[in-house]
Every structure is written in C-alpha cells, then in structure tokens.
Scaffold this motif. Structure first.
Motif, PDB file in Angstrom:
ATOM      1  N   GLN A   1     -11.906  10.486   7.550  1.00  0.00           N
ATOM      2  CA  GLN A   1     -11.132  11.711   7.355  1.00  0.00           C
ATOM      3  C   GLN A   1      -9.889  11.738   8.251  1.00  0.00           C
ATOM      4  OE1 GLN A   1     -14.490  11.599   7.744  1.00  0.00           O
ATOM      5  NE2 GLN A   1     -14.982  12.046   5.601  1.00  0.00           N
TER       6      GLN A   1
ATOM      7  N   GLN B   1      -7.357   9.265   6.918  1.00  0.00           N
ATOM      8  CA  GLN B   1      -6.716   9.813   5.720  1.00  0.00           C
ATOM      9  C   GLN B   1      -5.569  10.736   6.098  1.00  0.00           C
ATOM     10  OE1 GLN B   1      -9.993  11.745   3.809  1.00  0.00           O
ATOM     11  NE2 GLN B   1     -11.042   9.838   3.358  1.00  0.00           N
TER      12      GLN B   1
ATOM     13  N   GLN C   1      -8.288   6.814  -2.494  1.00  0.00           N
ATOM     14  CA  GLN C   1      -8.613   8.007  -3.274  1.00  0.00           C
ATOM     15  C   GLN C   1      -8.044   9.276  -2.647  1.00  0.00           C
ATOM     16  OE1 GLN C   1     -12.825   8.485  -3.567  1.00  0.00           O
ATOM     17  NE2 GLN C   1     -12.731  10.367  -4.750  1.00  0.00           N
ATOM     18  N   ARG C   2      -8.092   9.380  -1.321  1.00  0.00           N
ATOM     19  CA  ARG C   2      -7.795  10.644  -0.664  1.00  0.00           C
ATOM     20  C   ARG C   2      -6.446  10.703   0.046  1.00  0.00           C
ATOM     21  NH1 ARG C   2     -13.801  11.485   2.083  1.00  0.00           N
ATOM     22  NH2 ARG C   2     -14.959  11.674   0.117  1.00  0.00           N
ATOM     23  N   SER C   3      -5.815   9.533   0.253  1.00  0.00           N
ATOM     24  CA  SER C   3      -4.531   9.570   0.957  1.00  0.00           C
ATOM     25  C   SER C   3      -3.415   8.870   0.205  1.00  0.00           C
ATOM     26  CB  SER C   3      -4.673   8.924   2.348  1.00  0.00           C
ATOM     27  OG  SER C   3      -4.829   7.512   2.232  1.00  0.00           O
TER      28      SER C   3
END
Length: 299
Positions: free
Chosen positions: A68, A71, A94-96
């Motif tokens: 996290q 990211q 996927q998240r960043s």
C-alpha cells in the motif's frame, strides 16, 4: 520525487522531498531495509552513469513498509523503478498504474511454478479432494505459496476460509487455509498431519533445507501449475518515455558487461534481465485476475 527513505535499526528516517528530474529513484517493499539497501545500491550505482544522456545524474533508494505504501509512492511520482516478486508487481500495476519493464532472472531461473503436495496417507489425489480439508500457504505476500494456489482453488469454484490454527478444521465442503510463515514449517505441518496439504514453489520443493528428503518420501504431488514469472522490474506509468527506454536498454545489456557482474549478484542474485514474451504476459494477466478475486473474496 522522494529522495531517500531508509529503515535503520532505530526506525524510519523521514523522507526528504526532491522534485529534480535528474534523480532516478529505485524502490523496494521491505521488512529489512538496511539489508535490501545494500542489495539495491550497487546496481543503481551501475545504472545511473549510463543514463546521463537522458538527464539522469543521481540515484536514490526508497523503501516502503508494504504494498500500500509503495502504491502511494508510485502514484505520487516518488518512485520511478521497483523490483518485486510477481504478485507484488501485479498489485502495483493494478493499483498504481505501474508498468512491467523486464523479467528478472535470478540464479539462472526466470520462472517458477507452484506444486501442491499432501501426505500419502491423507487420501488426496487432486485439488477437488481438498474440499473439507486444510492447506498450508507460506504468507500473504507469497506469489507461489499463496496467490497462485488461492487463484486456482477459487477458479475451480472451491470455497475458502482462513483457519485459526493448523489444528482448526474447515466447514464441510470448504478448503481451510493457514499461513506457515516458512517453507520448512509448511512441509513440517504436512508431514506431521497438522494440515492435509501444502503449496509452495517448485524451487522450494527441490530444496532439502525446506523439504527434507525424510519428509518428501511420505508426500505425494497433487499438481504442478504452468510457469509464472519469478520477479519483475516495474516502472511508474508516467515515467518519462526516454528514461524508461534507456533504463530498459541498460538493464538488458548488463548481463554482457563485466562491470555489472558484482552489482547483479548483489541484486538478489540476478543473472540477467529479459523481455517479457507473450507467455509471460498471459501468465501475468491470469495472475492479475486472480489477485483481484483474492482481494475481493478473501481479504
């Protein structure tokens, strides 16, 4: 960009902000930043002078406590380049918006698979036989010993539930899972019949320090998955295309440069960097879908 963050024995040093485009920041998710810094810095020192033609004059290292935090750093442009295991790389993508740059070959191995095994007296011959049984994974960040096997079990329509301990039992029809923390713990739990099955990489399966020969004689292999990339070099999605292109060129050429030999060895025993082919990309896409489902259903 973020200049540097190191985890020392006394804790975290607060980050120093820098907006200079001439700085290349290499990141790593780490539970041992001091050791990882010593592994990362030599390759960074090798790369930076070879990127002067695209304006890079300095290299710095940034550690993150977890996915996290990394990211966040990548979304905010504070890390340019990250070296990570495949599942962590997929989560960053996927998240960043991070992008795969190259495949990382370590100890001459660029891909690995997951093997499932059980005690030969457990009566387990396939993954479907795990319904109502228990399986040990390594930890929540392991690609081969969590994300890949959990992805396969969910894809087969099997219900999964986390257990309180190896002695806990799942509900009828469910696959109960626990985290053993180490590969030796994992194989020991299966051998002692504390759990019914285990999953780990084929590389760990072949290592007698993790699966002693005395254990393996009592095990049966249930399945081995197709291969997946072992590790990846990732860059943030909005990195200057000139910098990204030159970084890729330097890393691809490093294996043929004697001056890079020691830096590569320290960089997690890297032997070379490789382009991703269609098989790698397909495996990454499959894992990406699995990670999304694990995040939604198990975490």
């Amino acid at each position: 960009m973020l200049a540097v963050l190191l985890w020392c024995c006394v804790g975290w040093i607060m980050p120093v902000l820098a907006s200079d485009s001439h700085v290349l920041v290499l990141g790593r998710i780490s539970d041992n930043p001091k050791a990882h810094y010593e592994q990362l810095k030599p390759l960074l020192d090798y790369v930076v002078p070879r990127m002067a033609d695209v304006g890079i004059r300095e290299g710095r290292v940034l550690m993150a406590r977890d996915t996290q935090q990394m990211q966040s750093y990548m979304r905010r442009g504070r890390v340019d380049w990250v070296t990570e295991t495949t599942a962590a790389a997929v989560l960053l993508q996927q998240r960043s918006g991070a992008e795969p740059l190259l495949l990382t070959e370590r100890d001459g191995v660029s891909s690995y698979s997951t093997v499932y095994f059980a005690h030969r007296d457990a009566g387990i011959g396939s993954l479907q036989d795990l319904a109502g049984r228990s399986i040990a994974f390594q930890n929540r960040s392991s690609t081969s010993a969590y994300y890949i096997p959990a992805t396969e079990l969910l894809a087969r329509g099997m219900r999964m539930e986390i257990l309180l301990s190896p002695m806990d039992r799942p509900a009828p029809g469910s696959v109960g899972y626990v985290f053993a923390r180490t590969e030796l713990n994992l194989s020991s739990w299966v051998h002692k019949r504390l759990v019914d099955a285990g999953a780990m990489s084929n590389l760990d399966w072949a290592d007698e320090r993790r699966v002693p020969a005395s254990f393996k004689r009592d095990f049966v292999l249930i399945r081995e998955t197709p291969p997946y990339p072992r590790a990846l070099e990732m860059v943030r999605g909005d990195l200057d295309p000139r910098v990204k292109r030159r970084l890729r060129e330097v890393l691809l050429a490093a294996a043929d440069d004697p001056d890079a030999r020691e830096a590569l060895l320290q960089f997690f025993k890297t032997t070379r960097f490789l382009p991703l082919d269609s098989a790698n990309e397909h495996a990454l896409e499959h894992l990406k879908q699995g990670v999304m489902r694990i995040t939604a259903e198990l975490e």
